[in-house]
Design a protein around this motif. Structure first.
Motif, PDB file in Angstrom:
ATOM      1  N   ASP A  42     109.023  -3.014   5.597  1.00  0.00           N
ATOM      2  CA  ASP A  42     108.840  -1.875   6.497  1.00  0.00           C
ATOM      3  C   ASP A  42     107.742  -2.205   7.492  1.00  0.00           C
ATOM      4  N   ARG A  46     106.402  -1.345  10.529  1.00  0.00           N
ATOM      5  CA  ARG A  46     106.515  -0.163  11.381  1.00  0.00           C
ATOM      6  C   ARG A  46     106.361  -0.535  12.855  1.00  0.00           C
ATOM      7  N   PRO A  47     106.718   0.352  13.773  1.00  0.00           N
ATOM      8  CA  PRO A  47     106.608   0.040  15.194  1.00  0.00           C
ATOM      9  C   PRO A  47     105.194  -0.417  15.570  1.00  0.00           C
ATOM     10  N   HIS A  48     105.152  -1.529  16.288  1.00  0.00           N
ATOM     11  CA  HIS A  48     103.879  -2.106  16.728  1.00  0.00           C
ATOM     12  C   HIS A  48     104.119  -2.846  18.048  1.00  0.00           C
ATOM     13  N   ASP A  51     113.697  -2.015  19.167  1.00  0.00           N
ATOM     14  CA  ASP A  51     112.548  -2.097  20.070  1.00  0.00           C
ATOM     15  C   ASP A  51     112.639  -1.081  21.198  1.00  0.00           C
ATOM     16  N   THR A  96     107.364  -2.562  22.149  1.00  0.00           N
ATOM     17  CA  THR A  96     107.072  -2.076  20.798  1.00  0.00           C
ATOM     18  C   THR A  96     108.331  -2.282  19.977  1.00  0.00           C
ATOM     19  N   HIS A  97     108.174  -2.783  18.756  1.00  0.00           N
ATOM     20  CA  HIS A  97     109.348  -3.005  17.920  1.00  0.00           C
ATOM     21  C   HIS A  97     109.023  -2.799  16.446  1.00  0.00           C
ATOM     22  N   SER A  98     110.086  -2.661  15.652  1.00  0.00           N
ATOM     23  CA  SER A  98     109.951  -2.563  14.200  1.00  0.00           C
ATOM     24  C   SER A  98     110.946  -3.513  13.558  1.00  0.00           C
ATOM     25  N   ARG A 119     112.780  -3.888   9.689  1.00  0.00           N
ATOM     26  CA  ARG A 119     112.913  -3.227   8.388  1.00  0.00           C
ATOM     27  C   ARG A 119     114.180  -3.669   7.673  1.00  0.00           C
TER      28      ARG A 119
END
Length: 147
Positions: free
Chosen positions: A69, A71-73, A93, A116-118, A120
């Protein structure tokens, strides 16, 4: 070969081929319940050519209901290259990309001014035990390619 000719390594010849400049022992980094081994940056080697980070994910086994997980960053001024040997990662993203990264596929995400992307493991993947094993490199973009 580097995007920056000043950083091109010398190719060893003769006995010099056995010379080891630096031994890098990857450090374990926790990414919210999932551990990666980070080889770059290292105390004695910040980059290799344009590669500023080099991470190995796994090999890992997840029990039912568990996964990664991240998370968006944000990222800015770099590109990430993700390659999996086992498992699947769901990448989303801020430019609208929504895709699964699978073994053998390459995910190349370029973040010039920023993204910004995640990442998971979600959906059906978490409904049973699963494996994950892959690498991710981060490439520092030249100043003129940061957009």
């Amino acid at each position: 070969m580097s995007w920056n000719p000043a950083l091109d390594p010398d190719c060893p010849k003769g006995d010099a081929i056995d010379a080891i400049e630096t031994v890098i022992v990857p450090r374990a980094r926790d990414l919210g319940g999932f551990e990666v081994r980070r080889a770059l940056p290292a105390p004695k080697r910040q980059m290799v050519g344009p590669f500023i980070f080099f991470d190995q994910m796994g090999p890992a086994e997840f029990v039912t209901g568990k996964g990664i997980d991240v998370r968006p960053h944000p990222h800015i001024g770099l590109a990430t290259v993700t390659y999996l040997y086992k498992g699947k990662i769901h990448h989303r993203d801020s430019v609208g990309t929504d895709q699964w990264i699978e073994p053998g596929a390459v995910n190349w995400m370029v973040a010039g001014h920023g993204i910004t992307h995640s990442e998971r493991t979600d959906g059906e993947i978490r409904q049973k035990p699963h494996d994950l094993f892959g690498i991710q490199t981060w490439v520092a973009l030249p100043k003129d390619a940061e957009d």
